[in-house]
Motif scaffolding. Structure first.
Motif, PDB file in Angstrom:
ATOM      1  N   PHE A 179      -8.889   0.048   8.117  1.00 12.13           N
ATOM      2  CA  PHE A 179      -8.827  -0.364   6.709  1.00 12.13           C
ATOM      3  C   PHE A 179     -10.029   0.170   5.950  1.00 12.13           C
ATOM      4  O   PHE A 179      -9.925   0.604   4.808  1.00 12.13           O
ATOM      5  CB  PHE A 179      -8.781  -1.893   6.590  1.00 12.13           C
ATOM      6  CG  PHE A 179      -7.474  -2.485   7.035  1.00 12.13           C
ATOM      7  CD1 PHE A 179      -6.286  -1.830   6.754  1.00 12.13           C
ATOM      8  CD2 PHE A 179      -7.420  -3.681   7.722  1.00 12.13           C
ATOM      9  CE1 PHE A 179      -5.077  -2.362   7.169  1.00 12.13           C
ATOM     10  CE2 PHE A 179      -6.228  -4.209   8.135  1.00 12.13           C
ATOM     11  CZ  PHE A 179      -5.055  -3.552   7.862  1.00 12.13           C
ATOM     12  N   ASP A 180     -11.154   0.116   6.593  1.00 12.95           N
ATOM     13  CA  ASP A 180     -12.354   0.578   5.922  1.00 12.95           C
ATOM     14  C   ASP A 180     -12.285   2.077   5.667  1.00 12.95           C
ATOM     15  O   ASP A 180     -12.612   2.554   4.584  1.00 12.95           O
ATOM     16  CB  ASP A 180     -13.580   0.235   6.763  1.00 12.95           C
ATOM     17  CG  ASP A 180     -14.841   0.477   5.971  1.00 12.95           C
ATOM     18  OD1 ASP A 180     -14.849   0.042   4.785  1.00 12.95           O
ATOM     19  OD2 ASP A 180     -15.777   1.104   6.496  1.00 12.95           O
ATOM     20  N   ARG A 181     -11.800   2.795   6.667  1.00 16.05           N
ATOM     21  CA  ARG A 181     -11.660   4.248   6.496  1.00 16.05           C
ATOM     22  C   ARG A 181     -10.697   4.535   5.335  1.00 16.05           C
ATOM     23  O   ARG A 181     -10.924   5.435   4.551  1.00 16.05           O
ATOM     24  CB  ARG A 181     -11.083   4.876   7.764  1.00 16.05           C
ATOM     25  CG  ARG A 181     -12.071   4.944   8.893  1.00 16.05           C
ATOM     26  CD  ARG A 181     -13.098   6.042   8.666  1.00 16.05           C
ATOM     27  NE  ARG A 181     -14.112   6.021   9.706  1.00 16.05           N
ATOM     28  CZ  ARG A 181     -14.031   6.762  10.806  1.00 16.05           C
ATOM     29  NH1 ARG A 181     -13.016   7.560  10.984  1.00 16.05           N
ATOM     30  NH2 ARG A 181     -14.981   6.698  11.704  1.00 16.05           N
ATOM     31  N   ILE A 182      -9.627   3.774   5.300  1.00 11.17           N
ATOM     32  CA  ILE A 182      -8.638   4.047   4.258  1.00 11.17           C
ATOM     33  C   ILE A 182      -9.245   3.786   2.887  1.00 11.17           C
ATOM     34  O   ILE A 182      -9.098   4.555   1.956  1.00 11.17           O
ATOM     35  CB  ILE A 182      -7.384   3.168   4.440  1.00 11.17           C
ATOM     36  CG1 ILE A 182      -6.734   3.456   5.780  1.00 11.17           C
ATOM     37  CG2 ILE A 182      -6.379   3.420   3.319  1.00 11.17           C
ATOM     38  CD1 ILE A 182      -5.662   2.468   6.158  1.00 11.17           C
ATOM     39  N   ARG A 183      -9.970   2.676   2.773  1.00  9.86           N
ATOM     40  CA  ARG A 183     -10.469   2.380   1.439  1.00  9.86           C
ATOM     41  C   ARG A 183     -11.597   3.304   1.026  1.00  9.86           C
ATOM     42  O   ARG A 183     -11.895   3.456  -0.140  1.00  9.86           O
ATOM     43  CB  ARG A 183     -10.848   0.910   1.306  1.00  9.86           C
ATOM     44  CG  ARG A 183     -12.149   0.512   1.927  1.00  9.86           C
ATOM     45  CD  ARG A 183     -12.467  -0.936   1.548  1.00  9.86           C
ATOM     46  NE  ARG A 183     -13.625  -1.378   2.289  1.00  9.86           N
ATOM     47  CZ  ARG A 183     -14.177  -2.557   2.152  1.00  9.86           C
ATOM     48  NH1 ARG A 183     -13.651  -3.412   1.293  1.00  9.86           N
ATOM     49  NH2 ARG A 183     -15.221  -2.886   2.851  1.00  9.86           N
ATOM     50  N   ARG A 243      -4.953  14.621  -3.976  1.00 11.05           N
ATOM     51  CA  ARG A 243      -4.605  13.204  -4.061  1.00 11.05           C
ATOM     52  C   ARG A 243      -5.621  12.363  -3.288  1.00 11.05           C
ATOM     53  O   ARG A 243      -6.093  11.342  -3.743  1.00 11.05           O
ATOM     54  CB  ARG A 243      -3.213  12.995  -3.472  1.00 11.05           C
ATOM     55  CG  ARG A 243      -2.730  11.573  -3.576  1.00 11.05           C
ATOM     56  CD  ARG A 243      -1.296  11.478  -3.077  1.00 11.05           C
ATOM     57  NE  ARG A 243      -0.874  10.098  -3.078  1.00 11.05           N
ATOM     58  CZ  ARG A 243      -0.984   9.297  -2.020  1.00 11.05           C
ATOM     59  NH1 ARG A 243      -1.495   9.753  -0.916  1.00 11.05           N
ATOM     60  NH2 ARG A 243      -0.596   8.057  -2.101  1.00 11.05           N
ATOM     61  N   LEU A 244      -5.981  12.925  -2.119  1.00 13.75           N
ATOM     62  CA  LEU A 244      -6.902  12.166  -1.296  1.00 13.75           C
ATOM     63  C   LEU A 244      -8.304  12.160  -1.864  1.00 13.75           C
ATOM     64  O   LEU A 244      -9.013  11.177  -1.785  1.00 13.75           O
ATOM     65  CB  LEU A 244      -6.923  12.737   0.114  1.00 13.75           C
ATOM     66  CG  LEU A 244      -5.976  12.010   1.030  1.00 13.75           C
ATOM     67  CD1 LEU A 244      -5.898  12.736   2.339  1.00 13.75           C
ATOM     68  CD2 LEU A 244      -6.467  10.588   1.215  1.00 13.75           C
ATOM     69  N   ALA A 245      -8.636  13.282  -2.440  1.00 11.96           N
ATOM     70  CA  ALA A 245      -9.971  13.364  -3.008  1.00 11.96           C
ATOM     71  C   ALA A 245     -10.153  12.266  -4.046  1.00 11.96           C
ATOM     72  O   ALA A 245     -11.185  11.607  -4.117  1.00 11.96           O
ATOM     73  CB  ALA A 245     -10.197  14.730  -3.632  1.00 11.96           C
ATOM     74  N   ALA A 246      -9.119  12.073  -4.824  1.00 12.03           N
ATOM     75  CA  ALA A 246      -9.189  11.039  -5.842  1.00 12.03           C
ATOM     76  C   ALA A 246      -9.184   9.662  -5.204  1.00 12.03           C
ATOM     77  O   ALA A 246      -9.634   8.689  -5.774  1.00 12.03           O
ATOM     78  CB  ALA A 246      -8.019  11.182  -6.804  1.00 12.03           C
ATOM     79  N   ASP A 247      -8.644   9.612  -4.003  1.00  5.96           N
ATOM     80  CA  ASP A 247      -8.503   8.338  -3.311  1.00  5.96           C
ATOM     81  C   ASP A 247      -9.841   7.830  -2.781  1.00  5.96           C
ATOM     82  O   ASP A 247     -10.022   6.658  -2.526  1.00  5.96           O
ATOM     83  CB  ASP A 247      -7.546   8.550  -2.135  1.00  5.96           C
ATOM     84  CG  ASP A 247      -6.813   7.290  -1.787  1.00  5.96           C
ATOM     85  OD1 ASP A 247      -7.068   6.274  -2.454  1.00  5.96           O
ATOM     86  OD2 ASP A 247      -6.011   7.344  -0.854  1.00  5.96           O
ATOM     87  N   LEU A 305       0.814  -1.206   0.000  1.00  2.05           N
ATOM     88  CA  LEU A 305       0.000   0.000   0.000  1.00  2.05           C
ATOM     89  C   LEU A 305       0.851   1.262   0.000  1.00  2.05           C
ATOM     90  O   LEU A 305       0.462   2.276  -0.558  1.00  2.05           O
ATOM     91  CB  LEU A 305      -0.885   0.021   1.245  1.00  2.05           C
ATOM     92  CG  LEU A 305      -2.215  -0.716   1.149  1.00  2.05           C
ATOM     93  CD1 LEU A 305      -3.006  -0.461   2.398  1.00  2.05           C
ATOM     94  CD2 LEU A 305      -2.981  -0.240  -0.069  1.00  2.05           C
ATOM     95  N   GLU A 306       1.993   1.166   0.647  1.00  4.79           N
ATOM     96  CA  GLU A 306       2.845   2.357   0.740  1.00  4.79           C
ATOM     97  C   GLU A 306       3.284   2.843  -0.621  1.00  4.79           C
ATOM     98  O   GLU A 306       3.573   4.006  -0.815  1.00  4.79           O
ATOM     99  CB  GLU A 306       4.099   2.032   1.578  1.00  4.79           C
ATOM    100  CG  GLU A 306       3.821   2.056   3.061  1.00  4.79           C
ATOM    101  CD  GLU A 306       5.095   2.226   3.855  1.00  4.79           C
ATOM    102  OE1 GLU A 306       6.120   1.674   3.416  1.00  4.79           O
ATOM    103  OE2 GLU A 306       5.061   2.915   4.882  1.00  4.79           O
ATOM    104  N   THR A 307       3.415   1.914  -1.561  1.00  6.32           N
ATOM    105  CA  THR A 307       3.977   2.300  -2.848  1.00  6.32           C
ATOM    106  C   THR A 307       2.935   2.365  -3.952  1.00  6.32           C
ATOM    107  O   THR A 307       3.218   2.859  -5.020  1.00  6.32           O
ATOM    108  CB  THR A 307       5.057   1.302  -3.266  1.00  6.32           C
ATOM    109  OG1 THR A 307       4.496  -0.017  -3.208  1.00  6.32           O
ATOM    110  CG2 THR A 307       6.263   1.366  -2.356  1.00  6.32           C
ATOM    111  N   ARG A 354      -3.033   7.942   3.623  1.00  7.17           N
ATOM    112  CA  ARG A 354      -2.111   6.822   3.807  1.00  7.17           C
ATOM    113  C   ARG A 354      -0.724   7.390   4.096  1.00  7.17           C
ATOM    114  O   ARG A 354      -0.064   7.915   3.215  1.00  7.17           O
ATOM    115  CB  ARG A 354      -2.082   5.944   2.557  1.00  7.17           C
ATOM    116  CG  ARG A 354      -3.403   5.199   2.385  1.00  7.17           C
ATOM    117  CD  ARG A 354      -3.331   4.187   1.299  1.00  7.17           C
ATOM    118  NE  ARG A 354      -3.478   4.794  -0.009  1.00  7.17           N
ATOM    119  CZ  ARG A 354      -2.806   4.402  -1.068  1.00  7.17           C
ATOM    120  NH1 ARG A 354      -1.948   3.421  -0.976  1.00  7.17           N
ATOM    121  NH2 ARG A 354      -2.991   4.988  -2.224  1.00  7.17           N
ATOM    122  N   THR A 355      -0.283   7.293   5.308  1.00  5.28           N
ATOM    123  CA  THR A 355       1.023   7.831   5.707  1.00  5.28           C
ATOM    124  C   THR A 355       1.868   6.703   6.283  1.00  5.28           C
ATOM    125  O   THR A 355       1.326   5.691   6.735  1.00  5.28           O
ATOM    126  CB  THR A 355       0.843   8.903   6.801  1.00  5.28           C
ATOM    127  OG1 THR A 355       0.222   8.270   7.929  1.00  5.28           O
ATOM    128  CG2 THR A 355      -0.021  10.048   6.331  1.00  5.28           C
TER     129      THR A 355
END
Lengths: 156, 983
Positions: free
Chosen positions: B75-79, B135-139, B30-32, B85-86
């Motif tokens: 995980f759910d929040r991230i997805r 970036r996050l918005a697109a995420d 995920l980091e990359t 993602r830091t």
């Protein structure tokens, strides 16, 4: 000794009657071709293959301090149950009957009673009185320990 | 614990481990990855944690449940794109995952552990406010994030994933299949309709096949949370998309058609819903038929030992079967084949992919790199390669050590790398692959490599070698010194690798499981560690020997070569101090007599050694010995005889006899007898060989034969490994035995219009018969008079080595034996076999040495022992007298000592090569009359021309026997210059 009756699997060594508690014995076998294990104590006859499993065979005569004897047609292999110790058995001169003894017919072993077994020490659990003959009851659980003790003196 | 049932707990632990196995790898990935690629791993992570949480709830493991819940929420929040993602987040997630794994290790007491710190850390991560950069918005997976009416980007978000298992339950009139994502809270606000009304509408117009509610970490008893409440479902409907959206008061973008077609296919392929290559067995795809089952290891072990027993029964059946009874023989052969199959299949159950082992390294390397301030990228290859479970487990520590070494000692810090003209990011490669029935694992880095000079200094200061010894070593030999005990090249003892555990421990560990470790390093460019490992430990190839009238087994991994002492060689046995030694190729090899070791239960002392030396022995008792290895030491184990090689099932020694160190186990042989397996290291220690006699003289050993041969390894019967040098093979053909034509006893096969005589090796050699199989192979040798094909059943490998043939097992048709790839191997004499087949056919052929009126003397100069034996064999069979020399210098010496009629010489040799030899014969010795025949692998016109210029009279290419013999006969009949040939 418990009062309840016990069954013994009897056998002969140098003509004398011995027995193991029947609950310790897994099977009696005629196989007597061993693979000797160099460096093992004298009481170890060697390895034997029974149906794909390797068993360690001990010379019970030597363990009880008796003179060793050659294997004959009467010689039998007594294999013990796993609970007695890992995959092992003993070689005896001949197999006898199964005898039943009430608890009051057995008594503790007194060494002076049979000088020929003086070296047997704690391997003998007791003496059973049969009609016309004494039965020496051997403690199967102690046999492996006795062999291990023989190995101990050698330096690491 | 709610359920204390141990079986349920165990089940939960192993299942949870399975779920968590890839979590660390996915987290690091995920980091990359970009946000577009992150969906798959995130879903996988979420599912894994969800399953663990469920299991923990069922078994009442509160701590694990709490951690899994926290991770699942994150995980759910991230997805959903709610959390950035830091690296800090990844660290926290890894910590949580680690803690769960730790708790699983001692599940019974998992609830006694204080998990407060980690749990707080995870919960703090939840509090990180959503970041609103681009970036996050697109995420974000936009559903529900913004008011439904504004969601223009909705279609770009991947549709929710659902299994298709419930498809059959849909009403037959429902020809449309949709997935839907609705933020119930947002919907309530914007459509002014209650959640209940929405759900009622949905029930009325569609059939919900699967659904889930994604609620952020929140106590529902306190009412609905403030954030979005995402409802996702898979549903079928009779209505087209726009109508359904209207009835549900949803924007059309909230609903997606499953697949490209608007109508539902009868059997929708699952890829339409699960498009990516997620083939992990753990993934909950109900439509997939389960291809794996969980089996208790004890049952597998039992199966394994039963298979071993079956092998034994098979061996006994093979032996008692009357060869004349064809019907019985067929049954036995069938039993043979089935048994081998069963054995192999059972072995497979123990195999696991190396990915199980490699999986932990991305994390290790990441942490190390961070700790050391380096940039390191790890690549793993060949993760699908499978190894025996026991080997895999034993490999974990050594491999970890090697990877640590790469990161710590190998890879430089970025500044140093840039200064050296390398990219700042270092690279570590873990590569597993099959090679010759073994597994090879390479650990390679592109770091600074091992500096031989530094090794030299270190070895000197640590007193491991003397200055003189070091001066004689090549760079590779110096680099190999890091494998010695007590050696560490790191100038500073670092926290990472300098913990007193040296490479020698790694090497020992690898050797204990029958493997080997080699170092290859280029200073400045990097280091490669090569591990070779056996596929399995349960069944090992052994050499069966006799000593003192009893059979013993020596594991092939302990064996280096077999030496047979006859007549003149026996003279090389010397006594150093009170130890017998044998000079084998300039190296003093201590000899240990197995019969003496067996006869003396006490470790050897001075008295015993003297006693052994004084024991009178008839010369023939020192018949043969096996060169065996203990770590870097070698010694010769003197035995009475070699019997054969056999694959044996190892059984441990009885516990009472574990103290006997000269045996490592026992096995049951084909005849039912128990045979003991020798512990070579134990024997070495028992014999207490004085160490000074074992020091190899490296200088002397360096001048060994250098020319290597590539040989083809194959099998005819299952027992023996056979070899033929590639230079002697024209080609290999796959043939069908059913297609053979039979003429009496003889068999022929038609290849490219020619009828080729099939040679079955068991008719001429004492080897096991071939298994009954239709597809076999035919080896067509070069340069045979008649078209003959050697039949064999299995191609094993090719192997490049310098062949040292041991002729103690020589029989007619076999040149000798050698240990190749750890196995005793028969080298076939193709010409003799061809001759014998021909002789058998014609029955009139005599194959003994031909009588010649005057024996002609030939000097054969050849550095490769293998060719020396082959060629001198051919010449001797023709009735010539042959003297051999191993290089040009020794050849010249022979020429000055005795007369010869002809010299046959190799070209490429150490010291004085064939060119110089020819020049010396012509110029220095002035022997212009002596015929010189070049015998070489060089085969260009230039070489032929050059040979003539340098003084050769003939030129032959290795090894065409007929042509060579013709040339020899011709040169002897027509010597150059016509003068007298004896000088």
């Amino acid at each position: 000794m418990a009062e309840a009756a016990s069954h013994y699997c009897t056998f002969r060594l140098a003509g004398r009657l011995f027995g193991f508690d029947i609950r310790a014995v897994k099977e009696v076998n005629t196989q007597a071709a061993f693979t000797p294990v160099p460096h093992a104590p004298p009481a170890v006859c060697g390895y034997v293959n029974l149906r794909g499993n390797i068993y360690l065979v001990l010379d019970l005569r030597r363990l009880l301090g008796m003179a060793p004897a050659a294997v004959t047609a009467d010689s039998r292999l007594l294999i013990f149950k796993p609970a007695v110790g890992e995959s092992f058995g003993v070689l005896v001169d001949a197999i006898g009957d199964i005898v039943t003894l009430d608890g009051d017919r057995t008594e503790a072993w007194r060494p002076e009673e049979g000088e020929s077994l003086a070296e047997a020490g704690e391997l003998v659990a007791g003496i059973g009185k049969l009609a016309g003959e004494l039965l020496v009851i051997v403690e199967a659980q102690r046999l492996l320990g006795a062999v291990a003790a023989e190995l101990l003196p050698s330096p690491p | 614990m709610a359920l204390s049932n141990q079986a349920v707990l165990n089940e939960f632990v192993s299942e949870a481990r399975e779920h968590l196995a890839s979590v660390a790898a996915d987290l690091l990935a995920l980091e990359t990855t970009t946000s577009e690629e992150a969906g798959q791993p995130l879903d996988r992570l979420f599912r894994a944690m969800h399953s663990v949480k469920g299991g923990a709830g069922l078994t009442g493991c509160k701590n694990i449940g709490a951690l899994a819940h926290a991770l699942e929420t994150l995980f759910d929040r991230i997805r959903q794109g709610l959390l950035p993602r830091t690296p800090a987040l990844t660290d926290a997630l890894l910590a949580g995952n680690d803690l769960i794994l730790t708790l699983l290790d001692d599940i019974a007491r998992s609830d006694e552990v204080d998990i407060g710190a980690t749990l707080t850390r995870l919960q703090e991560m939840l509090a990180v406010p959503p970041v609103t950069d681009d970036r996050l918005a697109a995420d974000r997976r936009s559903a529900g994030l913004e008011p439904a009416a504004k969601r223009e980007n909705h279609l770009e978000a991947p549709p929710p994933e659902f299994s298709l298992s419930g498809l059959s339950e849909r009403p037959s009139s429902h020809s449309f299949l949709y997935t839907m994502q609705v933020d119930l809270r947002g919907h309530q606000v914007h459509s002014s309709r209650s959640v209940l009304a929405f759900l009622t509408d949905l029930q009325q117009h569609a059939c919900v096949l699967d659904a889930r509610l994604l609620v952020p970490d929140h106590d529902l008893t306190a009412g609905l949370p403030d954030g979005p409440v995402i409802y996702e479902c898979l549903c079928s409907s009779a209505l087209p998309l726009d109508q359904l959206a209207g009835r549900l008061h949803l924007p059309a973008t909230a609903i997606a058609v499953v697949g490209a077609a608007s109508t539902l296919p009868e059997e929708p392929p699952e890829e339409e819903i699960r498009p990516a290559a997620d083939d992990r067995p753990a993934a909950p795809i109900e439509t997939e038929r389960p291809t794996t089952v969980r089996i208790n290891v004890q049952i597998l072990d039992r199966l394994m030992s039963l298979a071993g027993e079956l092998v034994l029964v098979r061996n006994q059946a093979v032996r008692v079967a009357d060869p004349a009874d064809t019907q019985l023989r067929q049954v036995v052969q069938r039993l043979n084949a089935v048994t081998s199959g069963v054995q192999q299949a059972v072995m497979l159950t123990r195999m696991q992919p190396v990915s199980n082992l490699f999986g932990k390294f991305p994390r290790l390397v990441r942490d190390l790199a961070k700790h050391l301030g380096k940039q390191i990228e790890l690549t793993t290859r060949g993760t699908e390669v499978e190894l025996d479970k026991a080997i895999l487990e034993a490999l974990s520590d050594p491999l970890t050590h090697l990877v640590r070494n790469c990161c710590d000692h190998g890879i430089e810090v970025p500044a140093e790398r840039i200064a050296a003209g390398k990219p700042p990011q270092g690279h570590v490669l873990l590569h597993a692959h099959h090679e010759g029935g073994q597994i090879r694992i390479e650990v390679r880095d592109d770091g600074r490599g091992i500096d031989p000079e530094r090794v030299r200094r270190k070895a000197l200061t640590q007193g491991l070698k003397t200055a003189a010894e070091l001066a004689a070593m090549s760079a590779a030999e110096l680099q190999a010194l890091v494998l010695l005990p007590g050696f560490s090249t790191a100038e500073q003892v670092t926290e990472v690798s300098g913990r007193g555990v040296g490479m020698d421990v790694v090497k020992t560990n690898v050797e204990q499981i029958g493997g080997s470790l080699l170092i290859e390093s280029t200073p400045g460019a990097g280091t490669s560690m090569h591990l070779r490992l056996p596929l399995t430990l349960a069944i090992i190839p052994c050499l069966i020997v006799t000593a003192g009238g009893q059979r013993f087994a020596i594991a092939q991994k302990d064996l280096e070569e077999l030496v047979c002492l006859d007549g003149d060689k026996a003279g090389k046995v010397e006594v150093a101090n009170d130890q017998e030694v044998y000079r084998l190729r300039n190296r003093l090899l201590p000899l240990i007599r197995l019969s003496e070791v067996l006869a003396r239960p006490k470790p050897f002392d001075a008295a015993a050694r003297t006693d052994i030396l004084r024991t009178p022995r008839p010369a023939e008792t020192l018949a043969s010995f096996a060169v065996v290895k203990v770590g870097t030491e070698r010694f010769g184990l003197v035995i009475d005889d070699f019997l054969n090689t056999e694959e044996i099932v190892v059984k441990p020694m009885h516990p009472v006899l574990k103290r006997l160190r000269i045996f490592s186990g026992a096995t049951i042989m084909g005849d039912g007898q128990v045979t003991l397996i020798l512990d070579i290291e134990g024997i070495f220690r028992h014999a207490r060989v004085p160490l000074d006699t074992t020091r190899p003289s490296l200088v002397a050993a360096a001048g060994e034969e250098v020319e290597k041969q590539t040989v083809l390894l194959f099998q005819y019967g299952p027992q023996e490994q056979l070899a033929v040098p590639l230079v002697m093979i024209r080609r290999i053909e796959e043939v069908r035995v059913s297609g053979f034509e039979r003429v009496g006893e003889r068999e022929f096969v038609t290849l490219q219009g020619r009828s080729v005589h099939v040679l079955r090796l068991d008719r001429f050699l004492r080897i096991s018969p071939a298994p009954e199989q239709d597809v076999m192979y035919l080896l067509l040798p070069k340069n045979l008079k008649q078209p003959v094909g050697i039949l064999f059943s299995r191609l094993l490998d090719t192997h490049t080595l310098s062949i040292q043939l041991d002729d103690s097992h020589r029989e007619d048709g076999v040149m000798g034996t050698a240990i190749v790839g750890g196995r005793m191997t028969l080298f076939l004499d193709l010409f003799r076999l061809g001759d014998r087949l021909e002789a058998e056919d014609s029955t009139k052929g005599t194959s003994g040495p031909k009588a010649r009126p005057a024996r002609r003397r030939i000097l054969l100069v050849e550095d490769t022992q293998f060719f020396r034996q082959v060629v001198s064999g051919y010449l001797e069979q023709e009735g010539y007298e042959v003297v051999t020399a191993v290089n040009g210098a020794l050849g010249l010496r022979e020429l000055t000592r005795q007369p010869f009629d002809l010299v046959v010489s190799d070209i490429e040799m150490p010291q004085i090569d064939g060119w110089s030899l020819a020049r010396a014969v012509r110029d220095q010795l002035g022997r212009r009359d002596l015929p010189l025949l070049a015998l070489t692998t060089l085969n260009s016109d230039r070489d032929r021309q050059r040979a003539a210029e340098w003084g050769f009279n003939g030129y032959e290419v290795k090894v065409d026997r007929e042509s060579l013999l013709a040339s020899v006969a011709h040169l002897l009949a027509n010597p150059p210059g016509g003068g007298p040939s004896h000088g």
